[in-house]
Motif scaffolding. Structure first.
Motif, PDB file in Angstrom:
ATOM      1  N   ARG B  49      40.342  45.487  51.489  1.00  0.00           N
ATOM      2  CA  ARG B  49      40.901  44.139  51.612  1.00  0.00           C
ATOM      3  C   ARG B  49      40.631  43.575  52.996  1.00  0.00           C
ATOM      4  NH1 ARG B  49      44.581  41.199  48.775  1.00  0.00           N
ATOM      5  NH2 ARG B  49      44.879  41.956  46.671  1.00  0.00           N
ATOM      6  N   ALA B  50      40.799  44.420  54.008  1.00  0.00           N
ATOM      7  CA  ALA B  50      40.535  43.958  55.371  1.00  0.00           C
ATOM      8  C   ALA B  50      39.072  43.550  55.508  1.00  0.00           C
ATOM      9  CB  ALA B  50      40.891  45.061  56.372  1.00  0.00           C
ATOM     10  N   LEU B  51      38.170  44.291  54.860  1.00  0.00           N
ATOM     11  CA  LEU B  51      36.743  44.005  54.955  1.00  0.00           C
ATOM     12  C   LEU B  51      36.362  42.733  54.198  1.00  0.00           C
ATOM     13  CD1 LEU B  51      35.134  47.516  54.527  1.00  0.00           C
ATOM     14  CD2 LEU B  51      34.912  45.997  56.478  1.00  0.00           C
ATOM     15  N   MET B  52      37.209  42.304  53.283  1.00  0.00           N
ATOM     16  CA  MET B  52      36.922  41.087  52.524  1.00  0.00           C
ATOM     17  C   MET B  52      37.734  39.905  53.036  1.00  0.00           C
ATOM     18  SD  MET B  52      34.631  41.738  50.295  1.00  0.00           S
ATOM     19  CE  MET B  52      34.688  40.373  49.130  1.00  0.00           C
ATOM     20  N   GLY B  53      38.523  40.114  54.105  1.00  0.00           N
ATOM     21  CA  GLY B  53      39.351  39.033  54.618  1.00  0.00           C
ATOM     22  C   GLY B  53      40.434  38.612  53.648  1.00  0.00           C
TER      23      GLY B  53
END
Lengths: 257, 326
Positions: B49-53
């Motif tokens: 999720r962090a990597l997809m914003g």
């Protein structure tokens, strides 16, 4: 004959007349202490056989005998029903969300043994302790239990009937590998301590290899291969069994360890 | 050329003020395959999720560390900035993707929608066919006319991967892409990923709880526990000689490692829960090798001479330790 707990002879199972059979040509005997695996992919008929073994689905042809009697002749309250109990894949979906672990197991004693609530509760505590649950945890509802704890409750509920055969349908598929190890150890212990026979339905060949002595390989509702688990996995005779074995991820890992 | 595509350094994430990830560090070379493994609740999906914003949508935010993609920092991107990254630079195959398809749209309509949004200059119909070819679906013209419920689980998963490829991403995140599938189908999907790596040159971050899958397809592996990465290194090294007690315990819990009817090694206790992380090393309450300092001081990721890094106080030879460059 007398020591055969479950005797499946040329059984065929259908969910509706006119529909293709979900499983057919099934032959299987379960004796005390046996450990039988049923493997195959989704839709191959594994769970259908499990339902046939516990009597929740009657064969459309052939027969399933429990302690020598056809399931059809066994009434809902007949003690013969206690012989075979089921442990389900998804413990969360198969437990009453409104009942605590203790109440879930105690209910079995009240219904089957017709004992008072107090006696039922104390027997339930014993069975839960046998599967490694005690203390405050057993007063929790399923939502507040971990996946492994829920599966232990499912196993305890089955044990409360004092069964001789446990039919476990993908009992560890929903669990993490470290939790799975705990549940598999528990099944192994119960097999030894209670002399339970185990029918393990699983798509995971490593679990079947680990726990069972004999196995059936299912494809499209039919048994393609049946025999000793180890022989079957080492020298698969059927192409499909070979494909299944070849699809297991991490075989390099297995041989390394 | 082994240039770096992705680097996460000391990433910390909070959801509604509750720390859920901390000190997450890993990296992935261009065209590499990284396996992200760990048990339920270890933080694998949150890292995705962090990597997809996508953290703001669950009231989460990055509170420490950095995410660098191809030399550009993603950490401080605003929503329009993320919109340029999502799907175009980084594609995402979500967990439970079988339920992620729109049940009332044909596969073709869903693909055309994705293509015209992410890749507006190409012919959407032709590109849809090309995408289905990429994921090795047979009879692609037929599949385009189908609704999701008319497809098998494996076919739907291929469609999900095709959708994630619509924007020609350079990195594909796949969150448990084969968990719900039969082993034979799983094998076919993993082969699709291997083919895509060759044909498109993209990198793959594969989230899974299955160590066997990692051993088969990943070059490098990051093992997560309690919201942090505890071991990182070449998959072959980590799998054959794990250097963190948690990795070793996970490998030892697999039935395949034991003889029949021999008890499996289990990990005592319960997994660390966000918000109730123990002091010191998060694995220390369950670790058979925990010493006094493990219960008080959180270990940092340190790199050994062989390029592997781990966060553990029990390193055999302290003189080998050097600050990690993951």
């Amino acid at each position: 004959m007398s020591d055969v707990l479950l005797d499946v002879v040329d059984a065929e199972f259908r969910y509706a007349r006119g529909m293709a059979p979900a499983a057919s040509g099934i032959n299987l005997q379960v004796r005390p202490g046996d450990a039988v695996g049923i493997v195959g992919e989704s839709g191959s008929g594994k769970t259908t056989i499990g339902r046939g073994l516990v009597g929740s689905l009657l064969p459309s042809a052939g027969s399933v005998l429990v302690q020598g009697r056809r399931w059809k002749s066994v009434s809902r309250r007949d003690p013969v029903r206690r012989t075979v109990q089921m442990v389900f894949q998804d413990p969360y979906a198969s437990l009453n969300p409104m009942l605590s672990a203790l109440a879930t197991v105690a209910e079995v004693f009240r219904v089957w043994d017709k004992v008072s609530a107090d006696v039922a509760t104390s027997r339930a505590e014993q069975v839960l302790a046998e599967v490694g649950l005690s203390g405050e945890v057993i007063r929790r509802r399923p939502a507040l239990l971990s996946g492994g704890q829920r599966q232990r409750v499912g196993i305890a509920r089955a044990l409360a009937c004092s069964p001789q055969v446990l039919v476990a349908d993908e009992p560890t598929s929903a669990l993490d590998v470290s939790v799975q190890a705990n549940v598999l150890n528990l099944l192994l212990d119960l097999k030894a301590s209670r002399g339970l026979a185990l029918v393990l339905i699983s798509h995971d060949l490593s679990v079947v290899d680990y726990l069972t002595d004999r196995a059936l390989v299912m494809l499209n509702g039919e048994v393609v291969e049946q025999g000793e688990t180890q022989t079957l996995l080492k020298n698969p005779g059927h192409e499909y069994t070979k494909t299944l074995i070849g699809s297991i991820p991490g075989t390099s890992l297995t041989t390394a360890s | 050329m082994n240039t770096e595509l992705l680097r996460i350094n000391g990433l910390g994430v909070e959801i509604a003020g509750l720390p859920v990830l901390s000190e997450v560090s890993l990296s992935l070379p261009t065209n590499g395959v990284l396996g992200l493994v760990g048990e339920t609740g270890s933080g694998k999906s949150l890292t995705c999720r962090a990597l997809m914003g996508l953290l703001p949508r669950i009231n989460g935010k990055v509170v420490a560390g950095s995410i660098t993609f191809d030399g550009v920092s993603l950490t401080d991107l605003d929503e329009p900035g993320w919109a340029r990254v999502r799907g175009r630079e980084i594609g995402f195959v979500p967990q439970a993707s079988l339920n992620a398809l729109d049940p009332v749209m044909t596969v073709g309509a869903q693909l055309r929608e994705a293509v015209s949004h992410l890749d507006p200059d190409v012919d959407a119909k032709a590109r849809s066919l090309e995408l289905l070819d990429l994921v090795r679906l047979p009879q692609v013209r037929e599949v385009l006319r189908r609704y999701p419920h008319e497809l098998s689980g494996g076919m739907r998963q291929r469609v999900m991967i095709a959708l994630a490829l619509a924007g020609r991403p350079r990195l594909l995140l796949a969150d448990e892409p084969t968990t719900a599938l039969d082993v034979t189908v799983q094998k076919a999907i993993l082969e699709v990923f291997a083919d895509l790596r060759t044909s498109t040159g993209m990198g793959l971050l594969l989230v899974t709880h299955d160590l066997g899958v990692v051993a088969d397809v990943a070059d490098t592996v990051a093992v997560m526990y309690g919201g942090t990465v505890v071991e990182f290194g070449r998959a072959a090294d980590v799998m054959s000689t794990p250097s963190h007690p948690y990795t070793a315990a996970l490998l030892g819990a697999r039935p395949a490692t034991r003889g029949r009817n021999e008890r499996l090694t289990t990990i005592p206790g319960v997994p660390a829960v966000p918000g109730q992380w123990p002091a010191g090393c998060r694995f220390s309450p369950r670790c058979a090798f925990a010493r006094d300092e493990c219960h008080h001081v959180q270990p940092t990721m340190l790199q050994a001479a062989d390029g592997r890094s781990r966060a553990c106080h029990g390193w055999p030879d302290p003189s080998e330790e050097a600050p990690a460059h993951v």
